[in-house]
Design a protein around this motif. Structure first.
Motif, PDB file in Angstrom:
ATOM      1  N   GLU A   3       0.834  -1.207   0.000  1.00  0.00           N
ATOM      2  CA  GLU A   3       0.000   0.000   0.000  1.00  0.00           C
ATOM      3  C   GLU A   3       0.866   1.253   0.000  1.00  0.00           C
ATOM      4  OE1 GLU A   3      -2.394  -0.477   3.472  1.00  0.00           O
ATOM      5  OE2 GLU A   3      -4.076  -1.273   2.316  1.00  0.00           O
ATOM      6  N   PHE A 457     -14.861  11.567   0.813  1.00  0.00           N
ATOM      7  CA  PHE A 457     -14.025  10.356   0.732  1.00  0.00           C
ATOM      8  C   PHE A 457     -14.874   9.088   0.782  1.00  0.00           C
ATOM      9  CE2 PHE A 457     -11.935   6.941   3.160  1.00  0.00           C
ATOM     10  CZ  PHE A 457     -10.979   6.576   2.227  1.00  0.00           C
ATOM     11  N   HIS A 461     -15.080   6.384  -2.030  1.00  0.00           N
ATOM     12  CA  HIS A 461     -14.484   5.085  -1.711  1.00  0.00           C
ATOM     13  C   HIS A 461     -15.465   3.944  -1.987  1.00  0.00           C
ATOM     14  CE1 HIS A 461     -11.453   2.526   0.038  1.00  0.00           C
ATOM     15  NE2 HIS A 461     -12.351   1.967   0.864  1.00  0.00           N
ATOM     16  N   GLU A 499      -7.882   3.412  -9.112  1.00  0.00           N
ATOM     17  CA  GLU A 499      -7.305   4.644  -8.551  1.00  0.00           C
ATOM     18  C   GLU A 499      -7.218   5.732  -9.617  1.00  0.00           C
ATOM     19  OE1 GLU A 499      -2.963   4.790  -7.588  1.00  0.00           O
ATOM     20  OE2 GLU A 499      -3.703   4.871  -5.521  1.00  0.00           O
ATOM     21  N   ILE A 621      -5.814   8.195  -1.356  1.00  0.00           N
ATOM     22  CA  ILE A 621      -6.069   7.597  -0.042  1.00  0.00           C
ATOM     23  C   ILE A 621      -6.609   6.178  -0.171  1.00  0.00           C
ATOM     24  CG2 ILE A 621      -7.278   7.902   2.154  1.00  0.00           C
ATOM     25  CD1 ILE A 621      -7.486  10.848   1.580  1.00  0.00           C
ATOM     26  N   HIS A 622      -7.364   5.906  -1.230  1.00  0.00           N
ATOM     27  CA  HIS A 622      -8.041   4.616  -1.352  1.00  0.00           C
ATOM     28  C   HIS A 622      -7.072   3.436  -1.276  1.00  0.00           C
ATOM     29  CE1 HIS A 622     -11.573   6.893  -2.297  1.00  0.00           C
ATOM     30  NE2 HIS A 622     -11.062   7.379  -3.418  1.00  0.00           N
ATOM     31  N   LYS A 627      -6.088   5.278   5.271  1.00  0.00           N
ATOM     32  CA  LYS A 627      -7.561   5.353   5.319  1.00  0.00           C
ATOM     33  C   LYS A 627      -8.058   5.523   6.749  1.00  0.00           C
ATOM     34  CE  LYS A 627      -8.219   1.564   2.892  1.00  0.00           C
ATOM     35  NZ  LYS A 627      -6.948   1.336   2.197  1.00  0.00           N
ATOM     36  N   SER A 628      -7.630   4.650   7.616  1.00  0.00           N
ATOM     37  CA  SER A 628      -8.091   4.738   9.013  1.00  0.00           C
ATOM     38  C   SER A 628      -7.604   6.016   9.689  1.00  0.00           C
ATOM     39  CB  SER A 628      -7.627   3.501   9.789  1.00  0.00           C
ATOM     40  OG  SER A 628      -8.254   2.344   9.288  1.00  0.00           O
ATOM     41  N   VAL A 631      -9.789   8.948   8.409  1.00  0.00           N
ATOM     42  CA  VAL A 631     -11.127   8.966   8.990  1.00  0.00           C
ATOM     43  C   VAL A 631     -11.072   9.423  10.443  1.00  0.00           C
ATOM     44  CG1 VAL A 631     -13.103   7.547   9.648  1.00  0.00           C
ATOM     45  CG2 VAL A 631     -12.023   7.212   7.417  1.00  0.00           C
TER      46      VAL A 631
END
Length: 896
Positions: A3, A457, A461, A499, A621-622, A627-628, A631
């Motif tokens: 990632e 987002f 997403h 993406e 970000i995807h 991501k976490s 958020v």
């Protein structure tokens, strides 16, 4: 490859946030150093000298039309103008005049003037004309062209007016001094108009442009205004002819102006108007309209004061205007004014409007709308060609991926706007006010930008996941027919392709915005152009087909966003900041709409900016480990901001950013007997429970609806009515029926209006009953029969304002609709079908009013506007029975 590293996301957001702040600061907050008179020299501009005028006029306190303080202010301006005349260069001719305007009727019928007829009387203006002595003969023959520079001396009753408009009056006086030393080579004159009556409906500018002998020599009009206090004064209206803005862009030292502001202003979102409307519509002139827009929350309140006027503000405007006036006065190609019609409005022609904007407050770009249309259409056609070619080459898979891209745009907007509006809806239940962020606009970042970003987002997403699954299925089908080369890592080609489609969705949404803006000929569509072209070029450079098996390069976003952020991010921040300040005076009819709606408008604007600008950042970000944290960060930012609001850690209003309220002593004689009470209402959303408790003796709610003729109040606070007025009958304005005659299929009714000691009044005429009317004072007809007298919601409003010597006795002749004849007129009867309603204002305070104002919380301020009452307001009305009176055929009613 795994990632994407989280630090890449941090870099992207840091670049956007820091870049936005730097652009905003450079474009709107950096001001030049004020110069002293010695530093400026005889021909330069000195803020220090101009500030002396600001202080002298501001210390007079509020000086509205008809006040003694305004007479003193005019005498001060006249005295300074005379000193400029005495000290002028020997070859410069300076003429100074105290112009007394006769009664007149403002002929504007659009914008704020729909359903209104502004009438004025006894206005005084200071006028100064600078020209070389060699042009004296041309001036006598009426052949000397001139540039008009206009500002108004009067203020609203609630403010000393350091910003609106004393700051500009001071700039004009200092400009006149500098020009008087170097006007020897001018080809055109420069006229400075220091008018009065602007705050009462643009009456001063109208009286000058329709009555003064110099009006026919004017070719260009420059209006200097303030919608806040200090900061940079920028162009927010230009045209119709592009000459003025083109020449300003050439010579201004610190050019500032945005066609986006013009689009916003002309849309009617900000309900205001300036003298520039008179000069363009009535005078047929072209020119520029400047305004200070910093700290808009202080507009027309007690905080429009010298202490909040930022150093460098006057220097910025002065050093822009001085070279422009020198350029204009030396020009031989001034634009030709349009002819005006008999109504006073200029004739409308198809014109090539202008697009203009400054870059970082240092450079100004100007080009015609026709060129913009051509450029935009070329980009749109090229973009459609590229999209069509790529879809053709990609086949069905590309077409379905495009559909997912469109869906991601739609869902992104829905989720972003919904979350931010939900916050606006909930805010009144957790806060003492629905607008807790006015004194601290930065709170809007946590309250609205954070949930808007999170919603954008999440919406994108969800589509990203579905698109990834579709592409995974597509790729698996391809593998069955041939070997597909895929990198040996945790990221599949389908994730990389998804993406990229999310990034291209950003290009697609800006293409749509550009197409719509071009179709509607919106000048600020240039913003869509740069947000489309720059990222698209970056994508072509850094995301070639050979890179399709690699993640999106962060450089694509970093480089692609550089130009758009530099050109527009400051404008976006200023737009939000201005709208937040405008919420102080957002409510026209208090209690008419839910309190959360104005806040929701701010929320929608912020969400729209987030969706448009972050579309090139969110795709990164995807496919990342951020991501976490993303958020969590947005949620923490929102919860922290909401917590500060709920716990009242940050005050909604402070002494220098006050809530706008109106406290009015009302003498109400619309019923069978006169009563008096004090009314408290606010143009700022939210209830008045806290303020009423501080004042004591007020009852708040929606139990009573008060009609103030120019607006209605459905939520307010009021004291117990009392019949003890302590006023003589001669002091109370009144409506009386003179005669009522039915004949020749048309009924005519004469109404005597005695406004007593009030020279500011508003009269509503029921257009469902009345077809036409005529108004005259004791010496002349003010409003003639015929002409445009359209109504709004069944009412046409006569709005009168004048000086101390204005008439106070009028005859109003009403001509009824044919189907209205036979209705019985009832004087002072409440609850009937109202025919006329009168509000007369007096700028005075009763002992009861003084006691209330002394207890007014420091975070509140009286708010002044042409349609708002002064501290004392008289209400009267005449009604008609809904049942016809069979005895009425030809009747004379003597009521004197």
């Amino acid at each position: 490859m795994g990632e994407r590293a989280g630090y890449e996301i941090v870099v992207l957001f840091t670049f956007v946030v820091c870049g936005t702040w730097l652009v905003f600061h450079s474009q709107f907050k950096v001001l030049p150093e004020p110069l002293s008179a010695e530093e400026a020299g005889e021909t330069g501009f000195s803020e220090v000298a101009a500030m002396n005028h600001v202080k002298a006029l501001s210390q007079l306190g509020p000086h509205p039309l008809g006040s003694s303080a305004l007479d003193t202010a005019l005498q001060y301006v006249l005295q300074v103008a005379e000193s400029v005349k005495e000290e002028a260069c020997g070859d410069v001719n300076v003429e100074v005049e105290l112009f007394h305007a006769n009664s007149g009727v403002n002929t504007l019928v659009g914008g704020l003037y729909v359903g209104k007829t502004p009438v004025y009387s006894d206005l005084k203006h200071v006028v100064m004309r600078l020209s070389p002595k060699s042009s004296a003969d041309k001036l006598r023959e009426g052949e000397d062209d001139a540039i008009l520079v206009s500002g108004h001396v009067d203020t609203v009753f609630a403010a000393e007016g350091a910003g609106d408009d004393t700051s500009n009056v001071a700039v004009m006086l200092e400009l006149a001094r500098g020009l008087s030393q170097q006007a020897t080579g001018f080809k055109n004159s420069v006229i400075f108009l220091f008018n009065t009556g602007e705050e009462e409906g643009l009456d001063g500018s109208h009286s000058f442009i329709t009555q003064h002998p110099w009006r026919n020599t004017i070719k260009v009009a420059i209006d200097l205004e303030a919608m806040g206090i200090g900061g940079k004064s920028g162009i927010f209206q230009a045209g119709p002819d592009p000459w003025a803005v083109q020449n300003f862009a050439k010579v201004a030292k610190y050019p500032s102006g945005q066609v986006a502001s013009q689009d916003l202003f002309s849309s009617g979102v900000i309900k205001s108007s300036t003298d520039f409307q008179v000069y363009t519509e009535v005078g047929g002139l072209s020119g520029l309209d400047f305004a200070y827009t910093d700290n808009t929350a202080v507009y027309h309140t007690k905080n429009d004061k010298v202490a909040l006027l930022k150093p460098g503000s006057l220097q910025h405007l002065g050093e822009n205007m001085l070279p422009f006036l020198l350029q204009a006065a030396s020009s031989s190609d001034l634009p030709t004014p349009k002819k005006t019609l008999s109504s006073g409005k200029s004739e409308k022609e198809d014109e090539d409007t202008i697009v203009y904007f400054d870059i970082l407050g240092r450079y100004m770009v100007v080009y015609p709308q026709s060129f913009a249309d051509m450029l935009h259409k070329a980009v749109i056609i090229l973009s459609l060609f590229v999209w069509t070619a790529s879809l053709y080459m990609g086949g069905l898979s590309a077409l379905i991926s495009l559909a997912f891209s469109v869906l991601s745009i739609v869902l992104m907007w829905i989720c972003s706007v919904s979350l931010s509006v939900l916050v606006a809806y909930v805010l009144p239940s957790v806060s003492s006010t629905p607008v807790p962020f006015i004194a601290s606009p930065w709170l809007a970042i946590g309250l609205f930008a954070a949930p808007a970003l999170l919603g954008a987002f999440v919406g994108q997403h969800v589509v990203y996941l579905f698109l990834q699954k579709f592409l995974s299925y597509t790729f698996s089908e391809r593998k069955k027919s041939f070997i597909l080369s895929v990198q040996d890592d945790d990221v599949s080609e389908c994730e990389l392709e998804a993406e990229r489609w999310m990034f291209k969705a950003g290009l697609l949404q800006w293409l749509i915005v550009l197409a719509v803006g071009t179709y509607l000929k919106i000048g600020s569509s240039y913003l869509a152009l740069v947000w489309l072209v720059s990222p698209a070029l970056a994508y072509v450079l850094f995301e070639s087909p050979a890179q399709s098996t690699k993640p999106l390069d962060p450089l694509t976003s970093l480089i692609g966003l550089t130009v758009p952020l530099a050109i527009s991010s400051g404008v976006f921040v200023m737009l939000v900041n201005t709208l937040i300040g405008y919420l102080v005076r957002f409510v026209s009819n208090p209690g008419e709409q839910a309190d959360w709606i104005p806040t929701a408008i701010v929320a929608v604007l912020i969400a729209a900016i987030v969706c448009l600008t972050m579309a090139y950042v969110l795709p990164y970000i995807h496919n990342s480990g951020a991501k976490s944290p993303f958020v969590i960060t947005t949620c923490v930012l929102f919860v922290a901001s909401l917590g500060m609001v709920a716990l009242q850690m940050v005050p909604a209003f402070v002494d220098d950013t006050a809530r706008a309220v109106n406290i009015v002593q009302v003498v109400d004689q619309t019923g069978n007997s006169s009563v008096s009470y004090i009314s408290l209402f606010s143009t700022t959303p939210g209830n008045l429970d806290v303020e009423a408790e501080k004042l004591g003796g007020f009852v708040c709610g929606r139990d009573k609806s008060f009609d103030f003729v120019t607006f209605s109040v459905k939520y307010s606070c009021w004291t117990e009515p009392t019949a003890k007025l302590g006023l003589k009958k001669s002091q109370i304005p009144a409506l009386r029926v003179g005669r009522d005659i039915e004949g020749d299929n048309r009924r005519a009714t004469l109404i005597h209006i005695n406004t007593a000691n009030s020279t500011r009044w508003s009269l509503g005429i029921n257009t469902n009953e009345i077809e036409d009317f005529q108004l005259k004072d004791e010496s002349e007809v003010l409003v003639s029969l015929g002409g445009e007298k359209n109504g709004v919601d069944g009412w046409h409003v006569l709005q009168f304002a004048g000086g101390k010597n204005s008439p106070t006795k009028f005859d109003l002749t009403l001509y009824w609709h044919k189907n209205s004849s036979g209705k019985r007129i009832v004087e002072g009867s409440k609850g009937e079908n109202v025919l006329l309603k009168l509000r007369a204002d007096v700028n005075t305070k009763t002992p009861e009013m003084v006691a209330v104002l002394e207890k007014l919380p420091s975070w509140c301020s009286q708010y002044g506007k042409s349609s708002s009452p002064f501290t004392l307001a008289y209400l009267d009305a005449i009604s008609v029975d809904s049942v016809a009176d069979p005895l009425l055929t030809s009747v004379y009613v003597a009521s004197e």
